[in-house]
Design a protein around this motif. Sequence first.
Motif, PDB file in Angstrom:
ATOM      1  N   ASN A 128       0.809  -1.236   0.029  1.00 60.06           N
ATOM      2  CA  ASN A 128      -0.058  -0.044  -0.009  1.00 60.06           C
ATOM      3  C   ASN A 128       0.833   1.238  -0.096  1.00 60.06           C
ATOM      4  OD1 ASN A 128      -2.476  -1.899   0.753  1.00 60.06           O
ATOM      5  ND2 ASN A 128      -3.309   0.141   0.389  1.00 60.06           N
ATOM      6  N   SER A 180      -9.885   4.169   9.982  1.00 55.46           N
ATOM      7  CA  SER A 180      -9.442   3.679   8.297  1.00 55.46           C
ATOM      8  C   SER A 180      -9.344   2.347   8.236  1.00 55.46           C
ATOM      9  CB  SER A 180      -8.439   4.404   7.936  1.00 55.46           C
ATOM     10  OG  SER A 180      -7.316   4.060   9.027  1.00 55.46           O
ATOM     11  N   SER A 181      -9.804   1.332   8.914  1.00 52.65           N
ATOM     12  CA  SER A 181      -9.513  -0.016   9.018  1.00 52.65           C
ATOM     13  C   SER A 181     -10.792  -0.744   9.172  1.00 52.65           C
ATOM     14  CB  SER A 181      -8.586  -0.660   9.893  1.00 52.65           C
ATOM     15  OG  SER A 181      -9.138  -0.266  11.214  1.00 52.65           O
ATOM     16  N   ARG A 182     -10.891  -2.046   8.623  1.00 50.74           N
ATOM     17  CA  ARG A 182     -12.160  -2.728   8.777  1.00 50.74           C
ATOM     18  C   ARG A 182     -12.621  -2.875  10.374  1.00 50.74           C
ATOM     19  NH1 ARG A 182     -11.091  -7.191   4.227  1.00 50.74           N
ATOM     20  NH2 ARG A 182     -10.683  -8.310   6.205  1.00 50.74           N
ATOM     21  N   GLN A 238      -9.301  -0.295  -0.675  1.00 49.80           N
ATOM     22  CA  GLN A 238     -10.352   0.794   0.096  1.00 49.80           C
ATOM     23  C   GLN A 238      -9.388   1.628   0.883  1.00 49.80           C
ATOM     24  OE1 GLN A 238     -13.328   0.588  -0.587  1.00 49.80           O
ATOM     25  NE2 GLN A 238     -12.875  -1.213  -1.966  1.00 49.80           N
ATOM     26  N   ASP A 239      -8.019   1.707   0.425  1.00 54.14           N
ATOM     27  CA  ASP A 239      -7.257   2.616   1.206  1.00 54.14           C
ATOM     28  C   ASP A 239      -7.770   4.119   1.300  1.00 54.14           C
ATOM     29  OD1 ASP A 239      -4.915   4.343   1.960  1.00 54.14           O
ATOM     30  OD2 ASP A 239      -3.545   2.581   1.415  1.00 54.14           O
ATOM     31  N   ARG A 240      -7.878   4.669   2.402  1.00 52.11           N
ATOM     32  CA  ARG A 240      -8.088   6.027   2.578  1.00 52.11           C
ATOM     33  C   ARG A 240      -7.237   6.883   2.215  1.00 52.11           C
ATOM     34  NH1 ARG A 240     -10.590   7.740   8.068  1.00 52.11           N
ATOM     35  NH2 ARG A 240      -8.648   8.733   8.300  1.00 52.11           N
ATOM     36  N   THR A 264     -11.547  -5.730  -0.778  1.00 48.01           N
ATOM     37  CA  THR A 264     -12.301  -5.252   0.403  1.00 48.01           C
ATOM     38  C   THR A 264     -11.325  -4.771   1.487  1.00 48.01           C
ATOM     39  OG1 THR A 264     -12.377  -7.614   1.355  1.00 48.01           O
ATOM     40  CG2 THR A 264     -14.249  -6.850  -0.031  1.00 48.01           C
ATOM     41  N   THR A 266      -8.191  -2.649   3.493  1.00 45.28           N
ATOM     42  CA  THR A 266      -7.989  -1.149   3.465  1.00 45.28           C
ATOM     43  C   THR A 266      -6.284  -0.996   3.682  1.00 45.28           C
ATOM     44  OG1 THR A 266      -7.737  -0.938   6.114  1.00 45.28           O
ATOM     45  CG2 THR A 266     -10.024  -1.024   5.201  1.00 45.28           C
ATOM     46  N   HIS A 267      -6.142   0.308   3.830  1.00 44.02           N
ATOM     47  CA  HIS A 267      -4.576   0.525   4.100  1.00 44.02           C
ATOM     48  C   HIS A 267      -3.934  -0.458   5.018  1.00 44.02           C
ATOM     49  CE1 HIS A 267      -1.045   3.148   3.774  1.00 44.02           C
ATOM     50  NE2 HIS A 267      -0.729   2.932   5.257  1.00 44.02           N
ATOM     51  N   GLU A 272      -5.834  -7.020   8.076  1.00 39.53           N
ATOM     52  CA  GLU A 272      -7.139  -7.373   7.795  1.00 39.53           C
ATOM     53  C   GLU A 272      -7.242  -8.955   6.803  1.00 39.53           C
ATOM     54  OE1 GLU A 272      -8.676  -3.013   7.330  1.00 39.53           O
ATOM     55  OE2 GLU A 272      -8.108  -4.230   5.711  1.00 39.53           O
TER      56      GLU A 272
END
Length: 284
Positions: A128, A180-182, A238-240, A264, A266-267, A272
Motif C-alpha cells: 500500500n 481507516s480500517s475494517r 479501500q485505502d483511505r 475489500t 484497507t490500508h 485484515e
Amino acid sequence: MPYALEHHYVQTNGIRLHVVQAGPTNGPLILLLHGFPEFWYGWNHQILPLAEAGFRVWVPDGRGYNLSDKPTNTAAYNLDELAADVVGLMDAAQTPKAIVVGHDWGAAVAWWVAATYPERVERLVTVNVPHPAAMKQFTRQQPRQMLRSWYIGFFQIPVLPEFFSRLGNWSALARTLQSSSRPGTFSADDLKLYRTAWSQPGAIRSMINWYRALARHPPRRRAQRRITVPTLLIWGAQDRFLMREMAQPSIDLCEQGRVVYFETATHWVQHEEAEAVTNLIISG
C-alpha cells in the motif's frame, strides 16, 4: 518447530535499533519494515508464520519508534539514512542479501533500498505504498491524492502535531487506526500496546520527523528509476490515504513486478488479510 519472539538490540548506521527476531538462524533473512504510526507489532500476524516457513525474520522498530534510538535532528530521518539502517541490519546479520518487505513508510523505505542498493535485495514486497516516482507524479497532478495527503502538510508545523497527537490519551492516532480500517481490526489490547509505544520518550516527535525530513531533507543518494529486483506490490483497494491508481504505474517501473489487489481491504491489509498476505510474502 515452534518459535518464540526474540527481542534484540542491533547496532546499525551509527544507531541502535530494537529488533524482534524469530525463526531458524540459518534461514534466509526477511526484513519486515513497519509504517506510521505502528512499530514492530504491525507485523505481529506475519512474524511466527514466516519463521515456521523457514525464514529468519527480523522486524525492527524504525529509528525514532518505540524502543529504538531517537536522534533529535530532523535530517537524521531522511530516506538515505533510513535505507542505510536497513542495509546495516543485513550487515549485522552477516548476509549479503535479504527479502525486504515494507508497509506504509516501511514500504517507502523498502522501495528506496531497492532503488539505491539493488545488490542487497533478494526480493521486494511493498504494501500500500507506490514507487516514489509514481507517488510524486500523482501527488502533484491529482487533486484527490493531494487531499488524501493533507496530513503530510500538517506534520510540517512545529510542535502542534505532537501536541494534538498526545491529547486524550492518543485518541487521534487511535481513532485514525480504527476509522481507516475494517471494524475490529485493531482491538483494545492492540491499541494499549500502540499507546505504550507512542508514549516512549521522544517517540512522537521522531515519528513525525520522518515526514518533516521528507520535505526538508530530500535524499541525495543516486537511485535507479527502474526497479531491477523481483517486486510484489500488495494493495488494499479501500485505502483511505493512497489512490489505487498509483499501483499499476509503480509496477510498470519494475522489470519483474506484479500487483495483487485485495478489493475489500484497507490500508491495513496485512492485519485484515493476514494469512493471505503472509502466503504472498512467502511465495513472492
